[in-house]
Design an enzyme around this catalytic site. Structure first.
Site, PDB file in Angstrom:
ATOM      1  N   HIS A  67       2.088  33.274   6.769  1.00 48.77           N
ATOM      2  CA  HIS A  67       1.583  34.624   7.058  1.00 48.77           C
ATOM      3  C   HIS A  67       1.835  35.507   5.849  1.00 48.77           C
ATOM      4  CE1 HIS A  67       2.823  38.798   8.212  1.00 48.77           C
ATOM      5  NE2 HIS A  67       1.579  38.803   8.643  1.00 48.77           N
ATOM      6  N   TYR A  76      -0.134  42.814   3.082  1.00 51.15           N
ATOM      7  CA  TYR A  76       0.220  43.902   2.168  1.00 51.15           C
ATOM      8  C   TYR A  76      -0.684  45.085   2.465  1.00 51.15           C
ATOM      9  CZ  TYR A  76       3.117  40.474  -0.019  1.00 51.15           C
ATOM     10  OH  TYR A  76       4.090  39.527  -0.206  1.00 51.15           O
TER      11      TYR A  76
END
Length: 305
Positions: A105, A108
């Site tokens: 995973h 940002y």
């Protein structure tokens, strides 16, 4: 303000393009399908999904650029106070076919909050990348963590231990005796620019971490994707995928934010694995490889030393 937005959006879309190419090359068969969508309240995104490949059973590399008015629900449940908001980010979840290849995973994002005169009253950055193996290979765990330690050290030597601890303490199924979703990585949230670490610092840091996804994950996939596995290995993978699903639906702030802001449900729930198992009180055999993985999830380790 617009220059910062434009710069951030451009970075997020470039990361999406480059990471999709890296994953397609690694898979060798499947290609991403793009689904562009619009949000009625403002903004939209590009959902890219890969499935039924040689390596990747299901995955997505998504970007979104969304904005709108702060609602009463956001004020009461998300503790966001202001008049308008903006958020842009990239989110990745990759579920491999082979149980010896870990799920990964990555996320940002940048968030901005405005007053009634459209002045920025808050801006913060967040993100991270974490690994969820089904079988523990310590050399893979060390490679993954060392990659992000090296990136962090290039910006601030205090980042890696801090962000690793935040990751260990965030991806936790607290309803299951504080069992971690995986072996962690880094995670940071609500990082506000200041005189020491300005906006450009956090943009550069996110860029380095975003491209670190390729360096940290692809070598592990290439090493494990040809490993022969049996039905019992797939069974355990689906048990662990069930725990992954529990975290995403019960605890994950990104999922909650997306649903509370009327985000696109298909894109938000892209993170869920294609097949899972929920077996009553399932316990791995003592001394087994499955038990070793579970122990690593119950007791976070220092992987780099």
């Amino acid at each position: 303000m617009e220059d910062i937005k434009t710069q951030w959006i451009s970075l997020i879309h470039q990361l999406q393009d480059d990471i999709c190419v890296a994953l397609e090359t690694c898979d060798g068969k499947a290609r991403f399908i793009e689904d562009k969508w619009e949000r009625p309240e403002g903004g939209g995104g590009k959902t890219r999904v890969i499935s039924n490949g040689n390596v990747f059973e299901k995955g997505g590399v998504n970007t979104s650029v969304v904005f709108g008015s702060v609602t009463d629900t956001m004020r009461s449940q998300l503790k966001i106070n202001g008049d308008k908001w903006f958020a842009c980010g990239m989110s990745i979840v990759i579920h491999p076919l082979n149980p010896f290849v870990p799920t990964v995973h990555c996320n940002y994002r940048m968030f901005e909050l405005y007053d009634a005169k459209d002045h920025v009253i808050d801006r913060w950055f967040g993100g991270g990348t974490d690994l969820t193996p089904y079988y523990l290979f310590e050399e893979d765990a060390r490679h993954f963590h060392r990659t992000y330690q090296n990136i962090c050290d290039g910006f601030d030597t205090g980042f890696y231990p801090l962000f690793k601890e935040e990751c260990d303490n965030y991806f936790v199924n607290r309803h299951r005796n504080n069992e971690r979703r995986g072996i962690g990585g880094i995670f940071y949230d609500h990082q506000r620019p200041d005189a020491d670490k300005d906006v450009q610092f956090w943009i550069r840091f996110a860029k380095a971490c975003g491209y670190g996804f390729i360096d940290s994950y692809i070598p592990i996939v290439d090493k494990r994707k040809q490993t022969v596995y049996q039905p019992e290995h797939k069974y355990w993978q689906e048990i662990r995928r069930g725990r992954y699903t529990e975290f995403n639906l019960v605890h994950d702030r990104g999922t909650i934010f997306g649903l509370k802001t009327n985000g696109r449900t298909e894109s938000i729930l892209m993170s869920l694995p294609p097949t899972v198992r929920f077996e009553y009180n399932h316990q791995p055999a003592e001394g087994s490889a499955e038990a070793a993985l579970l122990d690593a999830c119950l007791h976070p380790r220092n992987w780099v030393n």
